[in-house]
Design an enzyme around this catalytic site. Structure first.
Site, PDB file in Angstrom:
ATOM      1  N   THR A  47       0.840  -1.200   0.000  1.00 13.20           N
ATOM      2  CA  THR A  47       0.000   0.000   0.000  1.00 13.20           C
ATOM      3  C   THR A  47       0.876   1.251   0.000  1.00 13.20           C
ATOM      4  O   THR A  47       0.411   2.326   0.363  1.00 13.20           O
ATOM      5  CB  THR A  47      -0.926   0.030   1.233  1.00 13.20           C
ATOM      6  OG1 THR A  47      -0.135  -0.102   2.421  1.00 13.20           O
ATOM      7  CG2 THR A  47      -1.950  -1.089   1.181  1.00 13.20           C
TER       8      THR A  47
ATOM      9  N   ARG B 293       4.100   2.297  -2.583  1.00 15.92           N
ATOM     10  CA  ARG B 293       4.302   2.776  -3.952  1.00 15.92           C
ATOM     11  C   ARG B 293       4.551   1.582  -4.865  1.00 15.92           C
ATOM     12  O   ARG B 293       5.264   0.639  -4.501  1.00 15.92           O
ATOM     13  CB  ARG B 293       5.489   3.743  -4.039  1.00 15.92           C
ATOM     14  CG  ARG B 293       5.215   5.135  -3.462  1.00 15.92           C
ATOM     15  CD  ARG B 293       4.218   5.912  -4.310  1.00 15.92           C
ATOM     16  NE  ARG B 293       4.041   7.288  -3.880  1.00 15.92           N
ATOM     17  CZ  ARG B 293       3.076   7.705  -3.072  1.00 15.92           C
ATOM     18  NH1 ARG B 293       2.215   6.838  -2.567  1.00 15.92           N
ATOM     19  NH2 ARG B 293       2.976   8.986  -2.748  1.00 15.92           N
TER      20      ARG B 293
ATOM     21  N   ASP C 156      -2.403  -2.086  -3.646  1.00 13.80           N
ATOM     22  CA  ASP C 156      -3.142  -0.829  -3.789  1.00 13.80           C
ATOM     23  C   ASP C 156      -2.400   0.139  -4.697  1.00 13.80           C
ATOM     24  O   ASP C 156      -2.884   1.242  -4.939  1.00 13.80           O
ATOM     25  CB  ASP C 156      -3.353  -0.186  -2.411  1.00 13.80           C
ATOM     26  CG  ASP C 156      -4.220   1.067  -2.472  1.00 13.80           C
ATOM     27  OD1 ASP C 156      -5.254   1.044  -3.175  1.00 13.80           O
ATOM     28  OD2 ASP C 156      -3.864   2.075  -1.829  1.00 13.80           O
TER      29      ASP C 156
ATOM     30  N   GLU D 144       0.158   4.065 -13.077  1.00 13.08           N
ATOM     31  CA  GLU D 144      -1.076   4.578 -12.481  1.00 13.08           C
ATOM     32  C   GLU D 144      -1.500   5.859 -13.182  1.00 13.08           C
ATOM     33  O   GLU D 144      -0.650   6.713 -13.454  1.00 13.08           O
ATOM     34  CB  GLU D 144      -0.872   4.852 -10.984  1.00 13.08           C
ATOM     35  CG  GLU D 144      -0.613   3.611 -10.160  1.00 13.08           C
ATOM     36  CD  GLU D 144      -0.518   3.912  -8.666  1.00 13.08           C
ATOM     37  OE1 GLU D 144      -0.797   5.069  -8.264  1.00 13.08           O
ATOM     38  OE2 GLU D 144      -0.175   3.002  -7.906  1.00 13.08           O
TER      39      GLU D 144
ATOM     40  N   HIS E 237      -5.299   2.473  -5.656  1.00 13.70           N
ATOM     41  CA  HIS E 237      -4.526   3.459  -4.890  1.00 13.70           C
ATOM     42  C   HIS E 237      -5.455   4.361  -4.068  1.00 13.70           C
ATOM     43  O   HIS E 237      -5.468   5.580  -4.223  1.00 13.70           O
ATOM     44  CB  HIS E 237      -3.648   4.299  -5.817  1.00 13.70           C
ATOM     45  CG  HIS E 237      -2.445   4.870  -5.105  1.00 13.70           C
ATOM     46  ND1 HIS E 237      -1.219   5.038  -5.693  1.00 13.70           N
ATOM     47  CD2 HIS E 237      -2.280   5.305  -3.821  1.00 13.70           C
ATOM     48  CE1 HIS E 237      -0.359   5.553  -4.837  1.00 13.70           C
ATOM     49  NE2 HIS E 237      -0.987   5.722  -3.689  1.00 13.70           N
TER      50      HIS E 237
ATOM     51  N   SER F 256      -5.783   5.960   1.562  1.00 10.07           N
ATOM     52  CA  SER F 256      -6.186   7.021   2.493  1.00 10.07           C
ATOM     53  C   SER F 256      -7.602   7.533   2.239  1.00 10.07           C
ATOM     54  O   SER F 256      -7.996   8.555   2.799  1.00 10.07           O
ATOM     55  CB  SER F 256      -5.196   8.191   2.410  1.00 10.07           C
ATOM     56  OG  SER F 256      -5.151   8.719   1.096  1.00 10.07           O
TER      57      SER F 256
END
Length: 319
Positions: free
Chosen positions: A237, A239, A263, A268, A286, A289
């Protein structure tokens, strides 16, 4: 006295936007598309500060062309690998981030990915959702038990420590590798490994929580993955650049890695299309948070840093 002008590159929480509009002249586009290099360069002549996300990249080439008007980049993120910090400092542009407020949310997602990978959640969901569930057997969808297993954590910053706290609820034995050993009152019995190789050998589950740096890019390559116990589960989770994705795919196909929870990816948005053929790879786009509470807190942090800068103080989260 005129208000400072800031550019908010993406759609942040309503609480963040409301506060920003109260205290600043805000440029914000509701289309919510990433700012390109040309956008960043052009906007630098119109604003005093920018609140970007990790989707905006301040490379050395971009920084070289920034207008002198721009004085601060108040990131809406903890990671700053999208910013060439040395180039920005050479231009006298301050850079801040949002540490300490997204640790629990990201660790929650890491736990979710770990549990889903261990207990074959993607396959189970597909079987029920498709109407194919017409049988049962003691050998059906047998997964890997999390409770009591050994969890290796790479990077014991805020998120890594939050992951350890949550994993203790599953009676997991915590092992970790970090740049330095934590104090005993922070370590809480976790076992420190001064080498990454030492950690890998005892990690039934391995969770990555370190930043992307020249030293960590491609860190989990074929040789490192091979050092994990057979049937280990890998969670990331942090990079996408931390993992050699071809090596991970080969390990999944061979069974060296039983499953993975991801994630973040090297590319990306988009991810890795080859992973989609494997139901033992659990994927999220991603969003570690992405809770209401955390997004509000991240926006507040970014604005706190801007407020400090524009009143002449050192921003609290200066990188």
């Amino acid at each position: 006295m005129p208000k400072p002008v800031i550019w908010i590159t993406r759609t942040l929480s309503e609480a963040t936007l409301e506060r920003a509009r109260r205290d600043y002249e805000v440029i914000w586009d509701a289309t919510d598309t990433p700012g390109s290099a040309d956008d960043i360069i052009a906007m630098s002549a119109q604003v005093d500060g920018i609140i970007p996300c990790h989707s905006e990249h301040f490379s050395a080439a971009v920084v070289e062309q920034l207008d002198p008007r721009l004085k601060i980049i108040a990131n809406h993120s903890v990671g700053v690998d999208h910013c060439d910090l040395s180039a920005l400092r050479s231009r006298g542009i301050m850079v801040t981030n949002t540490p300490g407020v997204l640790s629990d949310a990201t660790a929650e997602l890491a736990m979710m990915l770990m549990l889903c990978a261990a207990r074959k959640a993607i396959s189970g969901d597909r079987i029920v959702r498709s109407g194919a569930w017409n049988f049962w057997s003691p050998a059906f969808l047998v997964g890997k038990q999390v409770t009591g297993a050994r969890l290796g954590i790479i990077g014991m910053g805020g998120v890594g420590c939050a992951m350890a706290r949550k994993a203790r609820g599953f009676d997991m034995q915590i092992h970790y590798h970090n740049r330095s050993r934590l104090a005993p009152d922070v370590e809480h019995g976790a076992i420190f490994h001064d080498t990454l190789d030492g950690l890998l050998a005892v990690s039934d589950f391995l969770s990555l929580h370190c930043p992307s740096t020249p030293k960590t890019v491609g860190m989990m390559n074929a040789s490192r993955i091979a050092q994990l116990p057979a049937g280990a589960i890998l969670v990331n989770t942090a990079r996408g650049s931390l993992i050699d994705e071809a090596a991970l795919l080969a390990a999944i196909q061979s069974g060296q890695i039983a499953a993975a929870g991801l994630d973040c990816f090297r590319d990306e948005p988009g991810g890795n299309a080859e992973f989609s053929d494997h139901e033992n790879i659990v994927m999220m786009p991603h969003v570690g948070s992405a809770t209401v509470k955390t997004r509000d807190a991240m926006g507040a942090k970014a604005l706190d840093n801007l407020d400090a800068f524009f009143r002449g103080d050192t921003p609290p989260d200066l990188v």
